[in-house]
Design a protein around this motif. Structure first.
Motif, PDB file in Angstrom:
ATOM      1  N   ASP A   1       0.799  -1.084   0.042  1.00 61.47           N
ATOM      2  CA  ASP A   1      -0.037   0.044   0.042  1.00 61.47           C
ATOM      3  C   ASP A   1       0.722   1.207  -0.025  1.00 61.47           C
ATOM      4  O   ASP A   1       0.438   2.215  -0.701  1.00 61.47           O
ATOM      5  N   LEU A   2       1.943   1.400   0.727  1.00 59.25           N
ATOM      6  CA  LEU A   2       2.812   2.440   0.787  1.00 59.25           C
ATOM      7  C   LEU A   2       3.446   2.802  -0.378  1.00 59.25           C
ATOM      8  O   LEU A   2       3.566   3.866  -0.993  1.00 59.25           O
TER       9      LEU A   2
ATOM     10  N   SER B   1       9.079   1.968   5.298  1.00 58.35           N
ATOM     11  CA  SER B   1       9.273   0.966   4.507  1.00 58.35           C
ATOM     12  C   SER B   1      10.497   1.237   3.337  1.00 58.35           C
ATOM     13  O   SER B   1      10.520   1.919   2.960  1.00 58.35           O
ATOM     14  N   VAL B   2      11.341  -0.111   3.259  1.00 56.70           N
ATOM     15  CA  VAL B   2      12.622  -0.086   2.499  1.00 56.70           C
ATOM     16  C   VAL B   2      12.228  -0.015   1.034  1.00 56.70           C
ATOM     17  O   VAL B   2      12.631   0.869   0.211  1.00 56.70           O
ATOM     18  N   GLY B   3      11.285  -1.281   0.816  1.00 57.30           N
ATOM     19  CA  GLY B   3      10.816  -1.256  -0.624  1.00 57.30           C
ATOM     20  C   GLY B   3      10.175   0.089  -1.138  1.00 57.30           C
ATOM     21  O   GLY B   3      10.418   0.592  -2.173  1.00 57.30           O
TER      22      GLY B   3
ATOM     23  N   ASP C   1      16.010  -8.786   9.914  1.00 59.61           N
ATOM     24  CA  ASP C   1      16.616 -10.011   9.234  1.00 59.61           C
ATOM     25  C   ASP C   1      17.818 -10.745   9.948  1.00 59.61           C
ATOM     26  O   ASP C   1      18.287 -11.714   9.584  1.00 59.61           O
TER      27      ASP C   1
ATOM     28  N   VAL D   1       8.976  -5.397  13.361  1.00 62.91           N
ATOM     29  CA  VAL D   1       9.058  -4.903  12.164  1.00 62.91           C
ATOM     30  C   VAL D   1       8.078  -5.648  11.282  1.00 62.91           C
ATOM     31  O   VAL D   1       7.166  -5.252  10.452  1.00 62.91           O
TER      32      VAL D   1
HETATM   33  C1  UD1 Z   1      13.311  -5.190   2.832  1.00 59.30           C
HETATM   34  C2  UD1 Z   1      14.130  -6.391   2.821  1.00 59.30           C
HETATM   35  C3  UD1 Z   1      13.848  -7.320   4.010  1.00 59.30           C
HETATM   36  C4  UD1 Z   1      13.797  -6.664   5.231  1.00 59.30           C
HETATM   37  C5  UD1 Z   1      12.905  -5.486   5.409  1.00 59.30           C
HETATM   38  C6  UD1 Z   1      12.786  -4.830   6.802  1.00 59.30           C
HETATM   39  C7  UD1 Z   1      14.758  -6.474   0.504  1.00 59.30           C
HETATM   40  C8  UD1 Z   1      14.736  -7.108  -0.942  1.00 59.30           C
HETATM   41  N1  UD1 Z   1      14.181  -6.918   1.499  1.00 59.30           N
HETATM   42  O1  UD1 Z   1      11.893  -5.743   2.652  1.00 59.30           O
HETATM   43  O2  UD1 Z   1      14.889  -8.546   3.874  1.00 59.30           O
HETATM   44  O3  UD1 Z   1      13.410  -7.821   6.322  1.00 59.30           O
HETATM   45  O4  UD1 Z   1      13.150  -4.447   4.328  1.00 59.30           O
HETATM   46  O5  UD1 Z   1      14.158  -4.492   6.787  1.00 59.30           O
HETATM   47  O6  UD1 Z   1      15.357  -5.208   0.736  1.00 59.30           O
HETATM   48  N2  UD1 Z   1       4.990  -2.454   4.874  1.00 59.30           N
HETATM   49  C9  UD1 Z   1       3.322  -2.056   4.706  1.00 59.30           C
HETATM   50  N3  UD1 Z   1       3.144  -1.187   3.461  1.00 59.30           N
HETATM   51  C10 UD1 Z   1       4.040  -1.410   2.479  1.00 59.30           C
HETATM   52  C11 UD1 Z   1       5.155  -2.007   2.652  1.00 59.30           C
HETATM   53  C12 UD1 Z   1       5.576  -2.490   3.809  1.00 59.30           C
HETATM   54  O7  UD1 Z   1       2.807  -1.871   5.551  1.00 59.30           O
HETATM   55  O8  UD1 Z   1       3.513  -1.073   1.189  1.00 59.30           O
HETATM   56  C13 UD1 Z   1       5.388  -2.689   6.134  1.00 59.30           C
HETATM   57  C14 UD1 Z   1       5.677  -4.286   6.155  1.00 59.30           C
HETATM   58  O9  UD1 Z   1       4.318  -5.212   6.130  1.00 59.30           O
HETATM   59  C15 UD1 Z   1       6.711  -4.447   7.144  1.00 59.30           C
HETATM   60  C16 UD1 Z   1       7.252  -2.988   7.208  1.00 59.30           C
HETATM   61  O10 UD1 Z   1       6.476  -2.030   6.551  1.00 59.30           O
HETATM   62  O11 UD1 Z   1       5.782  -4.651   8.562  1.00 59.30           O
HETATM   63  C17 UD1 Z   1       8.707  -3.080   6.649  1.00 59.30           C
HETATM   64  O12 UD1 Z   1       8.667  -3.545   5.413  1.00 59.30           O
HETATM   65  P1  UD1 Z   1       9.769  -2.929   4.236  1.00 59.30           P
HETATM   66  O13 UD1 Z   1      10.635  -2.377   4.830  1.00 59.30           O
HETATM   67  O14 UD1 Z   1       8.607  -2.827   3.139  1.00 59.30           O
HETATM   68  O15 UD1 Z   1      10.296  -4.264   3.828  1.00 59.30           O
HETATM   69  P2  UD1 Z   1      10.760  -4.891   2.183  1.00 59.30           P
HETATM   70  O16 UD1 Z   1      11.247  -3.562   1.636  1.00 59.30           O
HETATM   71  O17 UD1 Z   1       9.723  -5.746   1.715  1.00 59.30           O
END
Ligand code: UD1
Length: 439
Positions: free
Chosen positions: A140-141, A183-185, A326, A348
């Protein structure tokens, strides 16, 4: 599930195991590879320009292969020289802006190609992504960011029930985005969409992970104008075009942390080369709290745990610069072997405790108290067992536990581990471990 349609290769993948036997304390030195989590968005970023980009220090991992295949599916020419660890990408023409479902569903991180494809072509259509079975992991983000940049975002479902999302905007525009969670991604995806936007984009509560900084550095080499990466506010001034660039991937801080724990859990003495201490500060701090001796020199970290009694400590996972989620499973395995009880709080991800059941098959006696809290009683004499890698880092934790357990540990579903650890068996064998991949 194994059905009539299962191909021989898939069957081998499913049936492969890693057998680990206790070979005593590990000693010597091992070298960390390029970061998995950094290289994937770097590769995605190469889709943003027509010219050739060269990524050095690319680890030879399944996830990198999948990302190369995804880039090819969009029309890019990709050459991955695994010996030299170089990926060359030339995305002169993007031939489609619709992602191939089968490919992108293999890896959740594939979603970071959506921002570049949207920015480059004005449209991107993606199925909802796959990956490790950790929590819900929504996007969603990412989508909120695209909307803030002026894109129309729509969700749909085809006749088979597969969900997909499309984003459309002739040219993205400037805007401000506040991320509810850093969020990283989402930070990376929005940053890549924003570099070609018309105006200034500000991401607030941005992720501060080193992998975000590495991506910003690469994008800036390509001609982007990004400031503030590594802080919680990133400012991106859009440009009309990017050029090709050459970039070396940063070392993998999670691989480094995992091998630091291999030293600690076996009561050994390992020097981890190509490891940046400032990227693994919380792991170093927590290891020291348990009594391990950690010394930093240049780009090497030495962990010595061969003397004295190691004690418990508490862990709380947080976004960077906090303790990395991680590293939580691997640290949990280690804490099972030290003296005294430890509490682990996972803030997290929800549902990131699937390794508890597996570690308990090895007599770790860990108790999950609530969805996100676990108590590790410590002082366990681990014993070998047949266990399953439920995800990448859980698999690494089981290998670590196997290094310290009495007898043989057989870890199944190791394809998860191979997604993120380059030559884990070879690297550990060279410092004295007894582990073999078996089909
Ligand atoms: C990246 C890493 C993963 C690591 C994670 C957190 C890569 C390829 N993977 O994953 O190894 O465990 O960071 O350090 O780099 N969230 C939302 N909405 C969104 C996106 C995320 O609610 O649109 C939440 C997720 O559910 C989670 C939190 O944000 O609870 C962190 O996720 P995120 O930082 O996005 O992890 P990834 O980028 O998927």
């Amino acid at each position: 599930m194994i059905g009539y349609g299962t191909k021989l290769r898939d069957l081998e993948k499913i049936l492969s195991i890693i057998s680990v036997k206790n070979a005593g304390p590990l000693s010597g030195s091992m070298t960390v590879s390029g970061s998995k989590n950094a290289v994937l968005p770097l590769l995605a970023a190469t889709l943003l320009c027509e010219e050739e980009c060269i990524i050095n220090e690319a680890p030879d991992l399944k996830d990198v292969e999948i990302m190369c295949a995804i880039l090819r599916s969009f029309g890019a020419e990709v050459c991955f020289d695994k010996q030299e660890k170089i990926v060359r990408v030339k995305a002169a023409n993007i031939t489609t802006n619709e992602a191939e479902t089968e490919l992108v569903c293999k890896m959740r991180a594939s979603i970071v190609t959506m921002g570049p494809i949207l920015a480059r072509t004005g449209r991107a259509k993606f199925p909802l992504p796959g990956g490790c079975a950790i929590g819900d992991r929504p996007i969603d983000l990412h989508l909120k960011g695209f909307v803030a940049l002026g894109a129309d975002v729509e969700m749909s479902e085809d006749e088979t029930g597969t969900g997909s999302v499309s984003a459309e905007a002739k040219r993205l525009s400037g805007g401000e985005i506040y991320l509810d969670t850093p969020s990283v991604g989402a930070t990376q995806n929005i940053m890549m969409a924003a570099v070609l936007a018309d105006g200034v984009v500000i991401i607030e509560n941005a992720a501060q992970e080193p992998e975000v900084v590495d991506l910003a550095n690469f994008l800036n080499k390509m001609g982007a104008k990004i400031k503030g990466a590594g802080t919680d506010i990133i400012k991106i001034e859009g440009v009309t075009k990017l050029r090709g660039a050459v970039h070396g991937v940063i070392p993998d801080r999670i691989e480094a942390g995992t091998y630091m724990l291999a030293a600690a859990i076996t009561r050994g003495d390992l020097t981890i080369e190509n490891a940046l201490a400032h990227h693994v500060k919380p792991v170093i701090a927590k290891l020291r709290e348990t009594g391990a001796i950690v010394t930093e020199s240049g780009d090497a970290i030495r962990v010595k745990a061969d003397k004295g009694i190691l004690r418990s400590t508490d862990i709380k996972t947080l976004p960077y610069p906090g303790f990395p989620t991680d590293m939580q499973p691997q640290f949990m395995a280690y804490l099972a072997t030290v003296s005294g009880p430890s509490t682990i709080l996972e803030t997290v991800f929800e549902n990131r405790f699937m390794h508890i059941a597996e570690l308990n098959k090895m007599r770790a006696h860990i108790m999950q108290k609530e969805e996100r809290r676990a108590i590790v009683p410590g002082g366990s004499s681990l014993v070998g067992a047949d266990v399953t890698a439920t995800d990448l880092r859980a698999g690494a934790a089981l290998i670590l536990a196997g290094l310290a357990a009495k007898g043989e540990t057989r870890v199944a579903d190791i394809y998860h581990i191979e997604r993120g650890y380059e030559d884990i068996c070879g690297k550990l064998r060279r410092v004295g471990a007894d582990l073999t991949k078996k089909q």
